[in-house]
Scaffold this active site. Sequence first.
Site, PDB file in Angstrom:
ATOM      1  NE  ARG A  57      -1.556  -2.306   2.831  1.00 50.98           N
ATOM      2  CZ  ARG A  57      -1.594  -3.592   2.531  1.00 50.98           C
ATOM      3  NH1 ARG A  57      -2.604  -4.074   1.882  1.00 50.98           N
ATOM      4  NH2 ARG A  57      -0.632  -4.416   2.908  1.00 50.98           N
ATOM      5  CB  THR A  58       3.590   2.492   2.151  1.00 49.21           C
ATOM      6  OG1 THR A  58       2.889   2.122   3.338  1.00 49.21           O
ATOM      7  CG2 THR A  58       4.298   3.807   2.384  1.00 49.21           C
ATOM      8  CE  LYS A  86      26.266  -4.235  -9.634  1.00 53.03           C
ATOM      9  NZ  LYS A  86      26.439  -3.158 -10.616  1.00 53.03           N
ATOM     10  NE  ARG A 107       7.590   0.610   4.529  1.00 53.91           N
ATOM     11  CZ  ARG A 107       6.351   0.112   4.533  1.00 53.91           C
ATOM     12  NH1 ARG A 107       6.141  -1.137   4.163  1.00 53.91           N
ATOM     13  NH2 ARG A 107       5.334   0.850   4.913  1.00 53.91           N
ATOM     14  CG  HIS A 135       4.287   4.010   8.433  1.00 56.51           C
ATOM     15  ND1 HIS A 135       4.365   4.860   7.343  1.00 56.51           N
ATOM     16  CD2 HIS A 135       3.834   2.822   7.955  1.00 56.51           C
ATOM     17  CE1 HIS A 135       3.973   4.203   6.262  1.00 56.51           C
ATOM     18  NE2 HIS A 135       3.642   2.966   6.606  1.00 56.51           N
TER      19      HIS A 135
HETATM   20  C1  NCD Z   1       2.434  -1.138   8.103  1.00 52.27           C
HETATM   21  C2  NCD Z   1       3.931  -0.953   8.189  1.00 52.27           C
HETATM   22  O1  NCD Z   1       4.652  -1.198   7.217  1.00 52.27           O
HETATM   23  O2  NCD Z   1       4.366  -0.532   9.250  1.00 52.27           O
HETATM   24  N1  NCD Z   1       1.971  -1.333   6.800  1.00 52.27           N
HETATM   25  C3  NCD Z   1       1.634  -0.257   6.037  1.00 52.27           C
HETATM   26  O3  NCD Z   1       2.455   0.578   5.720  1.00 52.27           O
HETATM   27  N2  NCD Z   1       0.347  -0.116   5.699  1.00 52.27           N
HETATM   28  C4  NCD Z   1       1.907  -2.137   9.056  1.00 52.27           C
HETATM   29  C5  NCD Z   1       2.479  -3.524   9.067  1.00 52.27           C
HETATM   30  O4  NCD Z   1       3.362  -3.883   8.284  1.00 52.27           O
HETATM   31  O5  NCD Z   1       2.004  -4.302   9.895  1.00 52.27           O
END
Ligand code: NCD
Length: 307
Positions: A57-58, A86, A107, A135
């Site tokens: 999703r993100t 590498k 991320r 987040h």
């Molecule tokens: C979350 C995350 O990555 O922290 N997912 C997201 O971005 N919607 C929650 C999760 O991974 O449980």
Amino acid sequence: MVFDQKNIISISDFSKDDIEYILRLSEKMEPIARSKKQSNVLSGKILGMLFYEPSTRTRLSFEAAMKRLGGSTIGFAEANVISATKGENLTDTVKIVGEYSDAIVIRHNMEGTARFASSVVDVPVINAGDGAGQHPTQTLLDLYTMKRVLGKIDDLHVALVGDLKYGRTVHSLAYALAMFDVKMSFVSPPELKMPDGIVHDLNRVGVSIKETTDIHNVLDDSDVLYVTRIQKERFPDPEEYSKIKGAYMIDEKLLEDTELIVMHPLPRIDEISYDVDNTKYGRYFEQAFYGVPVRMALLKSIIDSFE
Ligand code: NCD
């Protein structure tokens, strides 16, 4: 309020006014996110996407947000396709992508990585999750969902449920909710309690918090059950995970006679039964959609300096 060229590392980088501004702008973005209106406000702009940890999703909603506004994206969805394999270090990768883009989304499984990245590039950096840290953009869409579905954030009672120790979404969300006039409950197994440091920060600003291990204690007077996945990948010992997995299971029967809505950042594993999906309680798919207008609002504010 100055968003232009701002880093978004922690939700505490926002004031309550900033958050409300983004939520208002998100509402204006919704018709564009639904393809009912067109916009080219980010035409020619490029978003660099560095995803060292899995994401559905993100990543895709950042991509959709950028494209809906006429911009484009470059980047990677897994670290094994880049020069890191590498032996290239993170600093060099981030610096290079910074040269190619107008903003960076990152991320990583290590807490603090987004903050570090922001210190080595000149373009704004957005934290899309740093280990068990924060987040912040998920939090903005969580707040937007509450506002859209329940009409307000102030005066709500929000129960955060599940892995409050390793879950970064609940860390950011708790700090954000503390800026509003809300009641919060924390529901988790004892091993996965909200970190003391966060509880301490929240108490200091006068938030009323109830901590419990039993979800039944919050069903009657909560407006929102914000359910999270047990973060298997963050357990140092797999044995510990197997003892705790399946700690909570929300099904339609449990929700009967309540007035609450169920949210979840997703992915869910087994904490919400499929029978909740099409009830008035289940709002997590709607919530996932709101990631697009909210990230559009954020990207427009950070990248586009022309009002
Ligand atoms: C979350 C995350 O990555 O922290 N997912 C997201 O971005 N919607 C929650 C999760 O991974 O449980």
